[in-house]
Design a protein around this motif. Structure first.
Motif, short mmCIF file in Angstrom:
data_model
loop_
_atom_site.label_atom_id
_atom_site.label_comp_id
_atom_site.label_asym_id
_atom_site.label_seq_id
_atom_site.Cartn_x
_atom_site.Cartn_y
_atom_site.Cartn_z
N GLY A 1 38.94 44.54 -26.64
CA GLY A 1 38.14 43.37 -26.95
C GLY A 1 38.32 42.14 -26.47
N GLN A 2 37.97 41.03 -27.02
CA GLN A 2 37.99 39.51 -26.55
C GLN A 2 39.50 39.11 -26.25
N GLY A 3 40.41 39.61 -26.72
CA GLY A 3 41.87 39.11 -26.69
C GLY A 3 42.10 37.99 -27.47
N ILE A 4 43.24 37.44 -27.15
CA ILE A 4 43.54 36.04 -27.89
C ILE A 4 44.24 35.13 -27.14
N PRO A 5 44.02 33.94 -27.19
CA PRO A 5 44.62 32.99 -26.20
C PRO A 5 46.14 32.87 -26.65
N ALA A 6 46.83 32.79 -25.41
CA ALA A 6 48.33 32.77 -25.93
C ALA A 6 48.85 31.89 -26.82
N ALA A 7 48.33 30.64 -27.04
CA ALA A 7 48.44 29.52 -27.90
C ALA A 7 48.28 30.00 -29.28
N GLU A 8 47.38 31.09 -29.67
CA GLU A 8 47.18 31.41 -30.86
C GLU A 8 47.91 32.49 -31.49
N LEU A 9 48.70 33.27 -30.52
CA LEU A 9 49.60 34.47 -30.72
C LEU A 9 50.47 34.35 -32.05
N ASP A 10 51.03 33.09 -32.13
CA ASP A 10 51.88 33.05 -33.35
C ASP A 10 51.26 32.83 -34.67
N ARG A 11 50.02 32.15 -34.32
CA ARG A 11 49.40 31.45 -35.71
C ARG A 11 48.62 32.75 -36.63
N ILE A 12 48.12 33.46 -35.69
CA ILE A 12 47.08 34.59 -36.33
C ILE A 12 47.68 35.20 -37.42
N PHE A 13 49.04 35.13 -37.60
CA PHE A 13 49.74 36.00 -38.66
C PHE A 13 49.74 34.97 -40.05
N GLU A 14 49.52 33.72 -39.80
CA GLU A 14 49.52 32.77 -40.97
C GLU A 14 48.25 33.03 -41.90
N ARG A 15 48.36 32.82 -43.13
CA ARG A 15 47.60 33.14 -44.15
C ARG A 15 46.34 32.01 -43.79
N PHE A 16 44.82 32.66 -43.76
CA PHE A 16 43.76 32.14 -43.77
C PHE A 16 43.62 31.57 -42.19
N TYR A 17 44.39 31.86 -41.18
CA TYR A 17 44.13 31.42 -40.00
C TYR A 17 43.17 32.34 -39.14
N ARG A 18 42.46 31.81 -38.55
CA ARG A 18 41.23 32.42 -37.88
C ARG A 18 40.97 31.47 -36.48
N ILE A 19 40.94 32.26 -35.41
CA ILE A 19 40.55 31.74 -34.27
C ILE A 19 39.16 31.18 -34.54
N ASP A 20 38.17 31.99 -34.81
CA ASP A 20 36.79 31.58 -34.92
C ASP A 20 36.37 31.88 -36.33
N ALA A 21 36.36 31.03 -37.17
CA ALA A 21 35.94 31.25 -38.56
C ALA A 21 34.65 31.68 -38.78
N ALA A 22 33.59 31.48 -38.05
CA ALA A 22 32.30 31.85 -38.13
C ALA A 22 32.26 33.43 -37.85
N ARG A 23 32.89 33.79 -36.82
CA ARG A 23 33.02 35.28 -36.35
C ARG A 23 33.68 35.97 -37.51
N SER A 24 34.66 35.51 -38.08
CA SER A 24 35.57 36.23 -39.00
C SER A 24 34.70 36.22 -40.39
N ARG A 25 33.89 35.19 -40.64
CA ARG A 25 33.10 35.43 -41.68
C ARG A 25 31.96 36.32 -41.52
N ALA A 26 31.46 36.23 -40.38
CA ALA A 26 30.31 37.15 -40.17
C ALA A 26 30.78 38.70 -40.34
N THR A 27 32.04 39.15 -40.08
CA THR A 27 32.33 40.43 -40.21
C THR A 27 32.99 40.60 -41.49
N GLY A 28 33.09 39.74 -42.44
CA GLY A 28 33.67 39.88 -43.58
C GLY A 28 35.24 39.63 -43.92
#
Ligand code: ADP
Length: 270
Positions: free
Chosen positions: A190-217
């Motif tokens: 897939g699209q992959g994850i920017p290096a700077a975001e790798l630590d943050r994605i495990f945080e609660r409610f953290y999304r790289i692209d909130a609109a995309r996340s919401r669109a996929t439920g």
């Protein structure tokens, strides 16, 4: 960070001595702060779908003479309610895991079989996006764990792999016996994850692209849940990703049977 929270109490001990009681409250205070942040996030996240639903209800009232608009708004109300249901379910699940009150039923679990089960549960979503699962599941991938929680963890990784991939790609799933650990890896193209975001994605409610996340439920809680399930099993989850090429999430759990299992060795070297 760096500040200590100390509780100090002084009690006289006779005429010439005092008893000094120093209690380190740093950890307790941090736990309290995390809890407060979580509650603030929860109320913010709940307000979004609730606000949406109430606006849509008003829109329906105003559009009473336009049946097509009414049907459209009703569909969106249904989608928002579904989001709300998932959100509430995941918030409760995560709170339990954090409090280590997950009611985990530990038993000897074959992780490969659990992964197969999770793949079956995700297949419809994957097929809708023309994504094919390619699996390599070793026999003898035994851990002590809760099969339901482990299934949730693997299913969350699979759902993300499907949602954040391009259509017509593959998702590779493996469960391997590595001796002391059992490893489950989910790799997408897939699209992959920017290096700077790798630590943050495990945080609660953290999304790289909130609109995309919401669109996929998505709720932004999936990976936090995976992290807590792994930690509660004495394991970990890690991520490797290359932007534009894909991501691999790996769960490592302590194996129930330490050391290579006779007969499973040849296959796990492939
Ligand atoms: P969500 O419900 O938004 O999917 P998660 O906690 O599961 O929440 O994931 C957090 C964020 O990490 C996602 O919003 C997405 O931006 C990113 N992410 C997770 N998995 C992947 C993946 N396989 N590929 C690309 N990005 C991902």
């Amino acid at each position: 960070e760096g500040t200590l929270a100390l509780d100090v109490r002084v009690a006289p001990l006779g005429a010439r001595h005092v008893l000094l009681l120093v209690e380190d409250r740093t950890q307790a205070r941090r736990v309290e702060e995390v809890r407060r942040d979580f509650m603030a996030n929860v109320s913010h996240e709940l307000k979004t779908p609730v606000g949406g639903i109430s606006l849509l209800a008003e829109a329906i009232a105003d559009a009473a003479d336009d049946p097509e608009a009414v049907a459209r708004f009703a569909g969106r109300i249904r989608a928002e309610s579904q989001r709300l249901t998932t959100l509430v379910y995941e918030i409760v699940e995560l709170s339990r895991l954090q409090a280590q009150e997950s009611g985990a039923q530990m038993s000897l679990v074959d992780v490969g079989a659990v992964a197969r089960d999770a793949i079956e549960g995700t297949r419809t979503v994957a097929e809708a996006r023309n994504i094919e699962f390619v699996e390599v599941l070793d026999p003898q991938t035994l851990v002590y764990g809760d099969p339901g929680l482990l299934r949730t963890a693997i299913a969350n990784l699979l759902t993300n792999a499907v949602n954040y991939s391009t259509e017509r790609t593959r998702v590779a799933v493996s469960a391997r016996n590595r001796g002391f650990v059992v490893e489950v890896a989910v790799s997408d193209q897939g699209q992959g994850i920017p290096a700077a975001e790798l630590d943050r994605i495990f945080e609660r409610f953290y999304r790289i692209d909130a609109a995309r996340s919401r669109a996929t439920g998505g709720t932004g809680l999936g990976l936090a849940i995976v992290k807590h399930i792994c930690a509660n099993h004495g394991g970990e989850v890690t991520v490797w990703s290359q932007e534009g090429h894909g991501s691999t999430f790996t769960i490592r759990l302590p194996a129930a049977s330490h050391g290579p299992v006779p007969g499973a060795q040849a296959e796990s070297e492939s």
